[in-house]
Motif scaffolding. Structure first.
Motif, PDB file in Angstrom:
ATOM      1  N   SER A 184      37.265  57.200  46.001  1.00  0.00           N
ATOM      2  CA  SER A 184      36.310  56.746  46.210  1.00  0.00           C
ATOM      3  C   SER A 184      35.019  55.764  44.858  1.00  0.00           C
ATOM      4  O   SER A 184      34.277  54.749  45.429  1.00  0.00           O
ATOM      5  N   ILE A 185      34.554  56.757  44.048  1.00  0.00           N
ATOM      6  CA  ILE A 185      33.474  56.983  43.213  1.00  0.00           C
ATOM      7  C   ILE A 185      34.802  56.202  42.038  1.00  0.00           C
ATOM      8  O   ILE A 185      33.827  55.181  41.036  1.00  0.00           O
ATOM      9  N   SER A 186      35.519  56.687  41.000  1.00  0.00           N
ATOM     10  CA  SER A 186      36.068  55.599  39.640  1.00  0.00           C
ATOM     11  C   SER A 186      36.361  54.229  40.160  1.00  0.00           C
ATOM     12  O   SER A 186      36.472  53.740  39.345  1.00  0.00           O
ATOM     13  N   ARG A 187      36.769  54.540  41.897  1.00  0.00           N
ATOM     14  CA  ARG A 187      36.771  52.709  41.771  1.00  0.00           C
ATOM     15  C   ARG A 187      36.687  51.902  41.026  1.00  0.00           C
ATOM     16  O   ARG A 187      36.617  50.266  40.862  1.00  0.00           O
ATOM     17  N   LYS A 188      35.202  51.856  40.983  1.00  0.00           N
ATOM     18  CA  LYS A 188      34.244  50.577  40.483  1.00  0.00           C
ATOM     19  C   LYS A 188      34.782  50.297  39.350  1.00  0.00           C
ATOM     20  O   LYS A 188      34.169  48.973  38.504  1.00  0.00           O
ATOM     21  N   ILE A 189      35.653  51.223  38.057  1.00  0.00           N
ATOM     22  CA  ILE A 189      35.604  50.210  36.700  1.00  0.00           C
ATOM     23  C   ILE A 189      36.992  49.866  37.377  1.00  0.00           C
ATOM     24  O   ILE A 189      36.439  48.683  36.265  1.00  0.00           O
TER      25      ILE A 189
ATOM     26  N   CYS B 299      44.984  46.419  39.461  1.00  0.00           N
ATOM     27  CA  CYS B 299      46.809  45.990  40.224  1.00  0.00           C
ATOM     28  C   CYS B 299      46.830  47.338  40.869  1.00  0.00           C
ATOM     29  O   CYS B 299      46.278  48.516  40.770  1.00  0.00           O
ATOM     30  N   PRO B 300      48.393  47.947  41.515  1.00  0.00           N
ATOM     31  CA  PRO B 300      48.549  48.942  41.802  1.00  0.00           C
ATOM     32  C   PRO B 300      48.110  50.084  41.631  1.00  0.00           C
ATOM     33  O   PRO B 300      47.713  50.900  42.425  1.00  0.00           O
ATOM     34  N   ARG B 301      48.876  49.849  40.408  1.00  0.00           N
ATOM     35  CA  ARG B 301      48.982  51.485  39.837  1.00  0.00           C
ATOM     36  C   ARG B 301      47.097  51.813  39.320  1.00  0.00           C
ATOM     37  O   ARG B 301      47.049  53.505  39.466  1.00  0.00           O
ATOM     38  N   PHE B 302      46.760  50.589  38.940  1.00  0.00           N
ATOM     39  CA  PHE B 302      45.278  51.808  38.840  1.00  0.00           C
ATOM     40  C   PHE B 302      44.715  51.929  40.286  1.00  0.00           C
ATOM     41  O   PHE B 302      43.870  53.034  39.944  1.00  0.00           O
ATOM     42  N   GLN B 303      44.958  51.585  41.083  1.00  0.00           N
ATOM     43  CA  GLN B 303      44.312  51.410  42.570  1.00  0.00           C
ATOM     44  C   GLN B 303      44.840  52.863  42.574  1.00  0.00           C
ATOM     45  O   GLN B 303      43.592  53.751  43.370  1.00  0.00           O
ATOM     46  N   ALA B 304      46.079  53.238  42.806  1.00  0.00           N
ATOM     47  CA  ALA B 304      46.744  54.409  43.080  1.00  0.00           C
ATOM     48  C   ALA B 304      45.896  55.657  42.197  1.00  0.00           C
ATOM     49  O   ALA B 304      45.692  56.530  42.752  1.00  0.00           O
ATOM     50  N   VAL B 305      45.697  55.934  41.051  1.00  0.00           N
ATOM     51  CA  VAL B 305      44.749  56.534  40.098  1.00  0.00           C
ATOM     52  C   VAL B 305      43.697  56.800  40.290  1.00  0.00           C
ATOM     53  O   VAL B 305      42.588  57.710  39.551  1.00  0.00           O
ATOM     54  N   VAL B 306      42.963  55.588  41.378  1.00  0.00           N
ATOM     55  CA  VAL B 306      41.316  55.903  41.127  1.00  0.00           C
ATOM     56  C   VAL B 306      40.886  56.825  42.922  1.00  0.00           C
ATOM     57  O   VAL B 306      41.272  57.133  43.343  1.00  0.00           O
TER      58      VAL B 306
ATOM     59  N   TYR C 219      43.324  57.448  31.021  1.00  0.00           N
ATOM     60  CA  TYR C 219      43.704  59.286  31.900  1.00  0.00           C
ATOM     61  C   TYR C 219      43.757  59.440  33.146  1.00  0.00           C
ATOM     62  O   TYR C 219      44.778  60.147  33.421  1.00  0.00           O
ATOM     63  N   LEU C 220      43.406  58.423  34.076  1.00  0.00           N
ATOM     64  CA  LEU C 220      43.685  58.960  35.723  1.00  0.00           C
ATOM     65  C   LEU C 220      45.373  58.055  35.379  1.00  0.00           C
ATOM     66  O   LEU C 220      45.634  59.084  35.924  1.00  0.00           O
ATOM     67  N   SER C 221      45.811  57.455  34.861  1.00  0.00           N
ATOM     68  CA  SER C 221      47.510  56.905  34.662  1.00  0.00           C
ATOM     69  C   SER C 221      47.712  58.407  34.110  1.00  0.00           C
ATOM     70  O   SER C 221      48.746  59.210  35.055  1.00  0.00           O
ATOM     71  N   LEU C 222      47.555  58.819  32.777  1.00  0.00           N
ATOM     72  CA  LEU C 222      47.579  60.096  32.692  1.00  0.00           C
ATOM     73  C   LEU C 222      47.925  61.518  33.726  1.00  0.00           C
ATOM     74  O   LEU C 222      48.792  62.304  33.623  1.00  0.00           O
ATOM     75  N   VAL C 223      46.572  62.072  34.195  1.00  0.00           N
ATOM     76  CA  VAL C 223      47.228  62.672  35.289  1.00  0.00           C
ATOM     77  C   VAL C 223      48.014  62.599  36.082  1.00  0.00           C
ATOM     78  O   VAL C 223      48.995  63.713  36.382  1.00  0.00           O
ATOM     79  N   ARG C 224      48.101  61.028  36.701  1.00  0.00           N
ATOM     80  CA  ARG C 224      48.945  60.686  37.398  1.00  0.00           C
ATOM     81  C   ARG C 224      50.306  61.441  37.565  1.00  0.00           C
ATOM     82  O   ARG C 224      51.380  61.733  37.972  1.00  0.00           O
TER      83      ARG C 224
END
Lengths: 670, 101
Positions: free
Chosen positions: A497-502, A488-495, A529-534
């Protein structure tokens, strides 16, 4: 005479080959399967035999079919095909007891079960600090026919497959197996299924871990079991001036079901995760004019469904001084946990703030708790509940360790779970929650109250902070991310080029699982984790590439810097660099790392190693033709034996001697 | 080696060597001894040293028989009791079975 015999056999074989349009054998994909888990004393779950299990397919639609499989049908091994909504623990128990079932194929129907929770009636019963049966019935739901299925050991595999696949099996069943007379097994070919899902581990965690160790001295390169393990996720929101005192806002990260790779955990975990992330975003946004005297620690614990793996590890680290941010147990003043929070029926109007009765009766603690409860109740959305036993929660684990810790657990129920699908395949969109926007609106109200309360708790005495703004759109988007589509857009925003594969189209499983290959993290934990970072971090201006972002961390090791795409990446600004204080720590039970941990009730759950499950549909020859083939084998053997003896005896007559003059005497006496 | 072509004295020596060798926990030597020299000890016409061969063969046969009984008994006990022995059973196993106790 021989040729006379052979003609009917040839005809019979020709008949056996024509399977009325069904292939003789067809491999079918296995979507999800039940596997073996172990604790200190038992093994639970399912396993096939070492070489797989074979049985005659039987579609179970009612009690007649259960009896057929169990006793009235011809004596053989059966593969029971059953709909997920019809699954019951007592049916499975009868199958196991009858010893005539070699596997169960469960169909995903998309129908809705009335209640379906495979967890114990008292979740985490053996790490509960409250003694007494009466109080421990939080998950006792009327109509839940699969209660405690988690804690059973079945001697057959159970696969969970989609309807298209089942349709194929049913077509085969209808063609060959509908004739259910006692003799049909003998006379007719049968549609059969082979299920292969053998588990390596057995007995209990101690045994399988020991065997894994012993094996390293011997030959086999296999492995028996692994402790359940994942990561806890934390983020610290620092006080306005450096301070030690800290308030924890907690939620749990994991859920499970009977099947591997399937743990939607909508209410069990997602309601809490999304609420925590939204609160983190709102509290981080608060203007710097709002003074905070205390730190706020956002904590997401993993493995909580299996006897509080993450929180017990965190408590141990806090006590031993091994925790991040230099925090110790003494610094923690209170904990608020966001547990199960969806309000789905119209009769459910408010949430409950649970406090422990024993703590509440302590005059000093009552003052602190009342301050929190009064603030929570101010909006009218939350009702307080003084309990003899707190709901099963990470906060309960903290309270047990530190009785002076002001502990509040927020839930959508008072006595027993409002969620009838606690930890199961139905705790998902659209079964547990169907109207996401409506739910976000409700959660927005709850989080406003909780956020205001937290701000008051960390504000200097006498000051009154401005009301907190909660972003409803964020709740909405995150619920979609966790429940419907993780790409989804929210998760696409927090990855990046490396972590996008999840990212993937389906929601991620929330099962705690076992230690992943080093350097990787399970999808749901990484995205959380990445969302919490953001949401708890601050975007650093004028950093336009990952290298520069990484360099910032080298310059300032006090803080972390993470490079991610951001909400709208452009060629000129391909991403954003976020400065944050979020971290992941190991969530692995202390029982596996220290020797004398038995009395501390640490989690001892492990998961078996398995061979890749396989399934194939095939037509089994009738018993008659199997016997015929065997008999034919004997006949051919005897005939050829007889023939060779006769030919040998008469060899002089049959074969012409090429050199009659030089014939020596036979060297072997016969 | 073809024992059919050996001198009788050599046979006596050989059967004695096999018997003594078997005393060093080598029951297969005893078993071989008993089978190889059975005909010489009991079936053939008497010859000098036959009594010695006979005694070696009998002792070897009894020894091998006792070994056989001991090994079978141990095997049965091990197969039946291994799951109950827990750690001890696992330590005695060279190949640990998968998926069962």
């Amino acid at each position: 005479m021989l040729s006379n015999l052979a003609v009917p056999f040839v005809l019979l074989w020709a008949g056996a080959r024509a399977n009325r349009g069904v292939p003789v054998s067809e491999a079918l994909p296995v979507d999800f399967f039940c596997f073996r888990r172990l604790n200190d004393t038992h093994q639970f779950g399912c396993s096939s035999d070492y070489n797989g299990n074979v049985g005659v397919v039987h579609v179970v639609r009612g009690s007649k079919d259960i009896e057929y499989v169990e006793s009235t049908g011809p004596p053989t091994k059966y593969m029971a095909l059953i709909d997920d909504v019809d699954l019951r623990v007592d049916t499975l128990d009868r199958f196991a007891k009858s010893n005539r079932v070699s596997g169960v194929l469960v169909t995903q129907t998309n129908k809705k079960a009335q209640a379906f929770s495979i967890d114990d009636t008292c979740p985490n019963r053996y790490s509960s600090f409250y003694k007494g049966e009466e109080s421990c019935q939080k998950n006792k739901i009327d109509g839940n026919k699969v209660s405690s299925a988690l804690l059973r050991d079945y001697p057959f595999p159970i696969f969970y497959v989609n309807e298209t696949l089942t349709e194929k099996v049913i077509v085969c069943y209808n063609k060959f197996n509908k004739d259910t007379t006692q003799n049909s097994l003998y006379e007719k070919r049968k549609c059969s299924l082979k299920m292969f899902a053998p588990m390596n581990a057995a007995v209990d965690s101690k045994t399988c871990l020991r065997r894994t160790q012993l094996l390293s001295y011997f030959t086999l390169p296999t492995h028996f079991c692994d402790p359940l393990e994942n990561k806890n996720v934390f983020a610290l929101l620092e006080a306005s001036e450096p301070a030690q005192e800290t308030v924890i806002i907690a939620a749990r990260l994991d859920s499970f079901s009977l099947f591997s790779g399937l743990a939607p955990g909508a209410d069990s975990a997602v309601s809490g995760i999304v609420s925590l992330l939204t609160l983190a975003e709102a509290l981080t946004k608060v203007k710097s004019s709002t003074i905070r005297n205390k730190n706020i620690l956002f904590a997401l614990f993993n493995g909580e469904a299996f006897d509080y793996i993450g929180s017990s590890r965190c408590i141990l680290d806090l006590t031993n001084g091994g925790f991040a941010y230099n925090l110790g147990m003494d610094n923690i003043t209170s904990i608020i946990e966001l547990n199960q929070l969806f309000l789905t029926t119209d009769s459910e109007k408010n949430w409950f703030a649970h406090v422990d009765a024993e703590q509440y009766n302590d005059p000093e603690m009552r003052k602190k708790l009342d301050a929190i409860l009064t603030s929570l109740k101010a909006s009218g959305r939350i009702v307080d509940s003084v309990d003899n036993d707190l709901p099963p929660s990470s906060a309960r684990r903290f309270l047990n360790d530190k009785p002076k810790l002001a502990t509040v657990v927020l839930t959508n129920y008072k006595q027993t779970f409002a969620n009838h699908y606690y930890n199961s395949i139905f705790d998902s969109y659209p079964h547990r929650i169907s109207d996401i926007p409506k739910q976000s609106e409700k959660l927005q109200g709850l989080l406003a109250s909780v956020g205001d309360t937290v701000l008051k708790m960390v504000a200097p005495p006498g000051s009154s902070p401005a009301p907190l703004e909660i972003n409803k759109q964020l709740i909405d988007d995150l619920l979609v991310c966790y429940l419907r589509n993780s790409s989804c857009p929210r998760f696409q925003a927090v990855v990046n080029s490396i972590s996008r594969k999840i990212l993937r189209e389906e929601p991620h499983s929330l099962y705690v699982s076992v230690s992943p290959p080093s350097g990787t993290t399970s999808g749901s934990t990484a995205l959380t984790y990445l969302s919490l970072v953001r949401y708890s971090g601050r975007v650093v201006d004028n950093v336009t590439d990952a290298e520069a972002c990484l360099a910032l961390h080298r310059a300032n090791t006090e803080r972390n810097y993470t490079w991610m795409y951001g909400e709208n990446p452009k060629p000129s600004e391909p991403g954003i660099c976020v400065e944050h204080l979020a971290t992941m720590t190991t969530a692995r039970s202390p029982a596996f790392d220290s020797q004398d941990s038995d009395e501390l009730h640490y989690s001892t759950w492990t998961e078996s190693i398995w061979s890749q499950p396989e399934m194939s549909l095939f037509i089994q020859a009738s018993v008659r033709s199997q016997y015929t083939a065997l008999a034919l084998g004997f006949v051919i053997f005897a005939t050829s034996l007889l023939l060779s003896v006769l030919i040998y005896r008469k060899s002089d007559d049959i074969f012409e001697d090429p050199n009659p003059t030089q014939t020596p005497a036979s060297p072997v006496a016969c | 080696m073809d024992i059919r072509r050996m001198e009788t004295q050599e046979k006596v020596d050989l059967s004695r060597k096999y018997f003594l060798g078997g005393c060093f926990f080598l029951p297969f030597l005893w078993a071989v001894n008993a089978v190889w020299f059975f005909k010489d000890a009991f079936a053939k016409e008497s010859f000098p040293g036959q009594n010695k061969i006979r005694s070696n063969v009998v002792k070897s046969a009894i020894g091998a028989g006792i070994w056989l009984i001991v090994l079978i008994t141990w095997n049965v006990i091990f197969q039946i009791k291994r799951p109950q022995w827990g750690e001890f059973g696992d330590r005695l196993s060279a190949i640990i079975p998968r998926g069962i106790a």
